[in-house]
Design a protein around this motif. Structure first.
Motif, short mmCIF file in Angstrom:
data_model
loop_
_atom_site.label_atom_id
_atom_site.label_comp_id
_atom_site.label_asym_id
_atom_site.label_seq_id
_atom_site.Cartn_x
_atom_site.Cartn_y
_atom_site.Cartn_z
N ALA A 138 0.82 -1.21 0.00
CA ALA A 138 0.00 0.00 0.00
C ALA A 138 0.85 1.26 0.00
O ALA A 138 0.54 2.24 -0.68
CB ALA A 138 -0.94 0.00 1.21
N SER A 139 1.96 1.25 0.76
CA SER A 139 2.82 2.43 0.80
C SER A 139 3.49 2.68 -0.54
O SER A 139 3.79 3.83 -0.89
CB SER A 139 3.87 2.27 1.90
OG SER A 139 4.83 1.28 1.56
N ARG A 140 3.74 1.61 -1.31
CA ARG A 140 4.35 1.78 -2.63
C ARG A 140 3.32 2.23 -3.66
O ARG A 140 3.65 2.98 -4.58
CB ARG A 140 4.99 0.46 -3.09
CG ARG A 140 6.15 -0.01 -2.24
CD ARG A 140 7.27 1.01 -2.24
NE ARG A 140 8.43 0.53 -1.52
CZ ARG A 140 9.50 1.27 -1.27
NH1 ARG A 140 9.55 2.52 -1.66
NH2 ARG A 140 10.51 0.78 -0.59
N LEU A 141 2.10 1.76 -3.52
CA LEU A 141 1.06 2.18 -4.45
C LEU A 141 0.69 3.64 -4.26
O LEU A 141 0.40 4.35 -5.22
CB LEU A 141 -0.19 1.31 -4.26
CG LEU A 141 -0.11 -0.14 -4.75
CD1 LEU A 141 -1.34 -0.91 -4.30
CD2 LEU A 141 0.02 -0.20 -6.27
N LEU A 206 -6.13 5.07 -4.94
CA LEU A 206 -7.36 4.29 -4.80
C LEU A 206 -7.05 2.84 -4.45
O LEU A 206 -7.69 2.25 -3.57
CB LEU A 206 -8.17 4.37 -6.10
CG LEU A 206 -9.47 3.54 -6.13
CD1 LEU A 206 -10.42 4.00 -5.03
CD2 LEU A 206 -10.13 3.65 -7.51
N ALA A 207 -6.06 2.26 -5.13
CA ALA A 207 -5.69 0.87 -4.85
C ALA A 207 -5.18 0.72 -3.43
O ALA A 207 -5.49 -0.26 -2.74
CB ALA A 207 -4.63 0.41 -5.85
N ALA A 208 -4.39 1.69 -2.95
CA ALA A 208 -3.88 1.64 -1.58
C ALA A 208 -5.02 1.72 -0.58
O ALA A 208 -5.04 1.00 0.43
CB ALA A 208 -2.88 2.77 -1.35
N ALA A 213 -8.56 -0.99 3.37
CA ALA A 213 -9.93 -0.86 3.88
C ALA A 213 -10.25 -1.93 4.91
O ALA A 213 -10.87 -1.64 5.94
CB ALA A 213 -10.92 -0.92 2.71
N GLY A 214 -9.85 -3.18 4.64
CA GLY A 214 -10.13 -4.27 5.57
C GLY A 214 -9.49 -4.07 6.93
O GLY A 214 -10.19 -4.09 7.96
N PRO A 215 -8.16 -3.87 7.00
CA PRO A 215 -7.54 -3.63 8.31
C PRO A 215 -8.09 -2.40 9.02
O PRO A 215 -8.25 -2.41 10.25
CB PRO A 215 -6.05 -3.45 7.95
CG PRO A 215 -5.87 -4.17 6.67
CD PRO A 215 -7.16 -4.01 5.93
#
Length: 236
Positions: A138-141, A206-208, A213-215
């Motif tokens: 997520a941090s890379r996206l 958006l992808a990140a 979203a789950g966590p």
């Protein structure tokens, strides 16, 4: 304590030297010289490899280098080459930040107060919630500086294997976009992904968000005072 201060001082000196070197040796100067070598794959490859190796010392972004790789090798060869270059070039930053942090999580072992401590605490909570692999991806996206994400993962105690795998997955969209732009350019460019940057940035953000979203939902749910230990609402 003295060891930690020595490491912090060494880190500050190195960071200052990196910034100064980056200002003196800018990407346009270095990459512009590569343009004339693109017709000869071997010298071009050696120069690109050298640029990736010195990138951490000069604090350059990675996308301009990926665009140059695409310009010289095209999309099919350029994507794996550029992705491997990204993974290799972030590793020294990761190891240096881990050494400065004492190979321990900043959130639980920093006795100093101030901005760095708060930033370390925030990074530690982020990876504790998201998990190492998901957190790195997520941090890379997300459209944040690559070296900032690298340092956050290092001081949060992310294992090396998850850092490398997460970096490869998260950097893939950015690398593909930069290589495609470079492959379609008439000359080697230092502008990275150019006009496509906004679209890629929004898509990555958006992808990140979807990935986290789950966590995030589970964290908010666990803090809901209306829920019991069994996860059921106490409001009948």
């Amino acid at each position: 304590m003295q060891s930690g201060r020595t490491r912090a001082f060494a880190g500050a000196v190195v960071a200052s030297a990196m910034v100064a070197a980056g200002l003196l040796v800018s990407p346009p100067t270095a990459i512009g010289a590569v343009d004339s070598l693109a017709a000869d794959p071997l010298p071009f490859g050696l120069v690109v490899a050298a640029l990736y190796l010195v990138r951490p010392l000069l604090a350059w972004p990675t996308t301009p280098l990926a665009a140059v790789v695409g310009y010289g090798y095209g999309v099919a060869v350029g994507v794996p080459v550029a992705l491997a270059g990204v993974v290799v070039t972030v590793l020294p930053i990761f190891l240096a930040a881990r050494w400065i942090a004492g190979d321990e999580s900043v959130s639980g072992n920093c006795d100093e107060s101030g901005f760095l401590e708060r930033a370390g605490d925030a990074a530690g909570r982020y990876y504790e919630t998201a998990g190492p692999l998901r957190g790195v991806v997520a941090s890379r996206l997300a459209p944040i500086p690559s070296d900032v994400a690298t340092c956050a993962a290092a001081v949060s105690g992310v294992p090396h294997r998850w850092f490398l795998v997460g970096t490869a997955i998260g950097e893939l969209p950015w690398t593909v976009a930069a290589v495609v732009v470079g492959a379609s350019a008439a000359t080697a460019t230092t502008g990275g992904i150019g006009d496509a940057g906004l679209a890629v940035s929004l898509a990555g953000l958006l992808a990140a968000c979807l990935l986290l979203a789950g966590p995030a939902y589970r964290t908010l749910r666990s803090r809901d005072p209306l829920r019991t230990e069994n996860g059921k609402s106490t409001d009948n």
